[in-house]
Enzyme design. Structure first.
Site, mmCIF file in Angstrom:
data_model
loop_
_atom_site.group_PDB
_atom_site.id
_atom_site.type_symbol
_atom_site.label_atom_id
_atom_site.label_comp_id
_atom_site.label_asym_id
_atom_site.label_seq_id
_atom_site.Cartn_x
_atom_site.Cartn_y
_atom_site.Cartn_z
ATOM 1 N N SER A 156 0.773 -1.141 -0.227
ATOM 2 C CA SER A 156 -0.026 0.014 -0.203
ATOM 3 C C SER A 156 0.720 1.436 0.015
ATOM 4 C CB SER A 156 -0.923 -0.030 0.982
ATOM 5 O OG SER A 156 -0.460 0.139 2.338
ATOM 6 N N LYS A 205 -6.353 4.871 8.102
ATOM 7 C CA LYS A 205 -4.969 5.698 7.830
ATOM 8 C C LYS A 205 -5.437 6.974 7.736
ATOM 9 C CE LYS A 205 -3.512 1.295 4.969
ATOM 10 N NZ LYS A 205 -3.148 1.065 3.481
#
Length: 263
Positions: A156, A205
């Site tokens: 990611s 996040k």
């Protein structure tokens, strides 16, 4: 001759299996993982005392601003998650309950999972380097890039790696920083052609990015709604689908903020 039970006794007797089932459910481990916002790392800086991005074969720029790769912390594949953990997490904004199979490959041992994540990170780093150098063109053909991000696994951070390489070699293309001096965070996988892919845990996040001072968050376009669910009003969410689009959004932000799309 059968004795007829009183109504209260009958109800109590019928309730025993239900109570037993609830007790078993409360004590039995469940196939979930609990995630929370993890640490962020400026890819233009260092991790574990070493530069995250090392470049040879070309002059690099002194950069200001930050490009923060964000992570989540999830309970390990062997962790026992119980009903009380799930219920507690449902009522907290900084926790997310996810199926364990969505976080870890099903059926693999802890060591196999760690190797899988490391392999994904290595593949992501290679793709990020290839995408960034392809974006920069022939001037980068002799450039060698080494990437490292401590013990973080998975793909990611790919988009942020690519942006970091572009910023260190070319900046905004006009002598300035790609970040415009801001603290910018983001997430997204990337392939060698520069296509940005979706990742998991975006809402967590975004919280990690906000906690560590980011004011702009680059998010895979398909996950805009997840990002909006937890982003503060002060954070700008910029949807991206390609590396070129991400670079364009960042360089346009200083010139004409209104031309940059938002989630």
């Amino acid at each position: 001759m059968l004795n007829r039970l009183s109504r209260p006794k009958a109800l109590a007797l019928c309730a025993l299996p239900v109570i037993a089932l609830l007790a078993i459910t409360a004590l039995a481990p469940l196939p979930f993982s609990v995630a929370q916002p993890g640490p962020t790392t400026n890819v233009l800086g260092t991790s574990d005392g070493k530069p995250v991005i090392e470049i040879s074969g070309a002059d690099t720029r002194d950069t200001s601003g930050k490009l923060r790769a964000v992570t989540i912390l999830a309970t390990g594949p062997d962790a026992s998650i119980h009903l009380s953990d799930v219920i507690d997490s449902w009522f907290r904004d900084d926790r997310a309950v996810m199926p364990r199979d969505a976080v870890y490959p099903a059926g693999d041992s802890t060591k196999e999972i760690e190797k899988h994540n490391q392999d994904e990170m290595k593949g992501s780093q290679d793709a990020a380097t290839e995408a960034a150098l392809a974006y920069l063109g022939d001037a980068s053909k002799d450039v060698k890039v080494t990437l490292q991000l401590g013990d973080v696994g998975g793909p990611s951070a790919g988009l942020l790696f690519s942006l970091g390489i572009v910023d260190m070699l070319d900046g905004d293309g006009s002598g300035g920083d790609l970040t415009g001096g801001k603290s910018i965070a983001g997430t997204g996988t990337i392939d060698a052609n520069g296509k940005v892919g979706a990742v998991g845990g975006v809402s967590m996040k975004v919280q990690a990015a906000d906690r560590d001072g980011a004011t702009v968050f680059l998010v895979p376009k398909a996950e805009c709604s997840d990002a909006k669910a937890s982003a503060p009003k002060s954070m700008r969410l910029v949807p991206v689908t390609t590396l070129k689009g991400a670079v364009t959004a960042l360089t346009s932000m200083e010139k004409d903020s209104g031309s940059v799309p938002s989630c």
